[in-house]
Design an enzyme around this catalytic site. Sequence first.
Site, PDB file in Angstrom:
ATOM      1  N   THR A 119       0.889  -1.265  -0.054  1.00 44.64           N
ATOM      2  CA  THR A 119       0.208  -0.086  -0.160  1.00 44.64           C
ATOM      3  C   THR A 119       0.950   0.928  -0.131  1.00 44.64           C
ATOM      4  O   THR A 119       0.632   2.324  -0.286  1.00 44.64           O
ATOM      5  CB  THR A 119      -0.870  -0.226   1.045  1.00 44.64           C
ATOM      6  N   ASP A 170       2.228  -8.024  10.488  1.00 41.70           N
ATOM      7  CA  ASP A 170       3.791  -8.031   9.956  1.00 41.70           C
ATOM      8  C   ASP A 170       5.230  -7.376  11.218  1.00 41.70           C
ATOM      9  O   ASP A 170       6.292  -7.670  11.184  1.00 41.70           O
ATOM     10  CB  ASP A 170       4.054  -8.516   8.799  1.00 41.70           C
ATOM     11  N   ARG A 211       5.184 -34.561  23.916  1.00 42.22           N
ATOM     12  CA  ARG A 211       5.018 -34.234  22.900  1.00 42.22           C
ATOM     13  C   ARG A 211       6.497 -32.938  22.006  1.00 42.22           C
ATOM     14  O   ARG A 211       6.224 -31.789  23.604  1.00 42.22           O
ATOM     15  CB  ARG A 211       3.930 -34.466  21.822  1.00 42.22           C
ATOM     16  N   HIS A 260       4.790 -12.959   7.234  1.00 43.63           N
ATOM     17  CA  HIS A 260       5.215 -13.103   5.787  1.00 43.63           C
ATOM     18  C   HIS A 260       6.567 -13.438   5.854  1.00 43.63           C
ATOM     19  O   HIS A 260       7.079 -14.296   5.922  1.00 43.63           O
ATOM     20  CB  HIS A 260       4.098 -11.228   4.856  1.00 43.63           C
ATOM     21  N   ARG A 285       3.485 -32.970  16.727  1.00 49.66           N
ATOM     22  CA  ARG A 285       2.157 -32.163  16.131  1.00 49.66           C
ATOM     23  C   ARG A 285       2.661 -30.403  15.485  1.00 49.66           C
ATOM     24  O   ARG A 285       3.364 -30.109  15.955  1.00 49.66           O
ATOM     25  CB  ARG A 285       0.901 -32.370  17.561  1.00 49.66           C
TER      26      ARG A 285
HETATM   27  O1  F6P Z   1       0.275  -9.464   5.861  1.00 50.91           O
HETATM   28  C1  F6P Z   1      -0.835  -9.698   6.890  1.00 50.91           C
HETATM   29  C2  F6P Z   1      -0.638 -11.392   6.082  1.00 50.91           C
HETATM   30  O2  F6P Z   1      -1.674 -11.634   7.471  1.00 50.91           O
HETATM   31  C3  F6P Z   1       0.923 -12.086   6.459  1.00 50.91           C
HETATM   32  O3  F6P Z   1       1.178 -12.215   7.670  1.00 50.91           O
HETATM   33  C4  F6P Z   1       0.762 -13.026   5.591  1.00 50.91           C
HETATM   34  O4  F6P Z   1       1.343 -13.659   5.370  1.00 50.91           O
HETATM   35  C5  F6P Z   1      -0.656 -12.380   4.899  1.00 50.91           C
HETATM   36  O5  F6P Z   1      -1.092 -11.370   5.348  1.00 50.91           O
HETATM   37  C6  F6P Z   1      -2.157 -13.387   4.145  1.00 50.91           C
HETATM   38  O6  F6P Z   1      -2.346 -13.090   3.284  1.00 50.91           O
HETATM   39  P1  F6P Z   1      -4.224 -13.106   2.709  1.00 50.91           P
HETATM   40  O7  F6P Z   1      -4.728 -12.186   3.554  1.00 50.91           O
HETATM   41  O8  F6P Z   1      -4.522 -12.360   1.264  1.00 50.91           O
HETATM   42  O9  F6P Z   1      -4.340 -14.670   2.650  1.00 50.91           O
END
Ligand code: F6P
Length: 338
Positions: free
Chosen positions: A110, A132, A167, A176, A256
């Site tokens: 953005t 993020d 476990r 991201h 897990r």
């Molecule tokens: O940027 C925020 C986020 O939640 C990231 O952590 C994640 O990888 C991405 O968006 C997921 O994107 P979308 O909401 O388009 O699936």
Amino acid sequence: MKIGILSSGGDCPGINATIRGVGKTAIMHYNMEVIGIHNGFSGILHKDVQALDERSLSGILNLGGTILGTSREKAFRKLIIPDDSHSSIISERYAELELDCLVCIGGNGTQKTSNLLSELGLNVIGIPKTIDNDVWGTDITFGFDTAVNIATEAIDRLHSTANAHKRVMVVEVMGHHAGWIALYAGMAGGADVILLPELGFDIDKVNAAITERAAKGKPYSIVVAAEGLRTARGETTHNAGYIASKIEKATGIETRETVLGYIQRGGNPSPFDRNLATRLGGHASELIAGRRFGRMVRMNGDEVSSIPLSEVAGKLKLVPPHHDLIIQGGRMGISFGI
Ligand code: F6P
């Protein structure tokens, strides 16, 4: 002055607090007219807007999501900035809406688009938003604190079930390409292994750390893995299941995985994020009143300030390898898989 506010990219708790901070300050302190633009940049293209006033801005401080809706701006970038870049449909819509400024609440993508619009001559103010925490130029983004709270509570809960069954639990968190949530929630949640995209990892080192813990009579381990990890197989996202299978096979300990996913983006913002959003939103209105456009508001330590969008565009703020939480964690026996 008439300002338009939009939220773009992934949602996160605190967007509504930001809309409220910008809107109420603009209306009540600077006597501006405020409109809300629906679903990110598509709302400009389709002139899908609504008037915002004190009433519509009340009762939203603690609401998750965004009252305006959002969308990923990539779909519109070609429309927004055509190849000739001399004119753009969005410039026409901006003029038709009779806007004096466009406030763009969003993450890296953005802010990159905001800079492009600013270069086209639109008056734009960016407000950094994302769980993020990877927007360059600001020490923190709203959404991050709430996501860390959610992830930490989940990790706390996984300790008891991991202990009950002896476990290993692999918890995948969002972020991201950045490891900020993994680092902060991993350390706050008492993880034994924290895997960050910025450091990479060696699964053999992970397995050795878990085996060593078991040999010391610690029969369960918590592994926090950032979603953006690059594994030996070259995958860069969503590796919890792959990592869990590798651990169980090598250590013989039942393992897990839990992928926290979108829970980290849901629900009400933390009090910290509400106040951060309010501070950033208010400062955005102050910049507009002073006609200081083409800038992104940001936190510099605990000071609210702003920097040119041109300095932010296209950059990413990743976890520095020598972050003090990494150093401190290592000194306390936490493995970072390297
Ligand atoms: O940027 C925020 C986020 O939640 C990231 O952590 C994640 O990888 C991405 O968006 C997921 O994107 P979308 O909401 O388009 O699936």
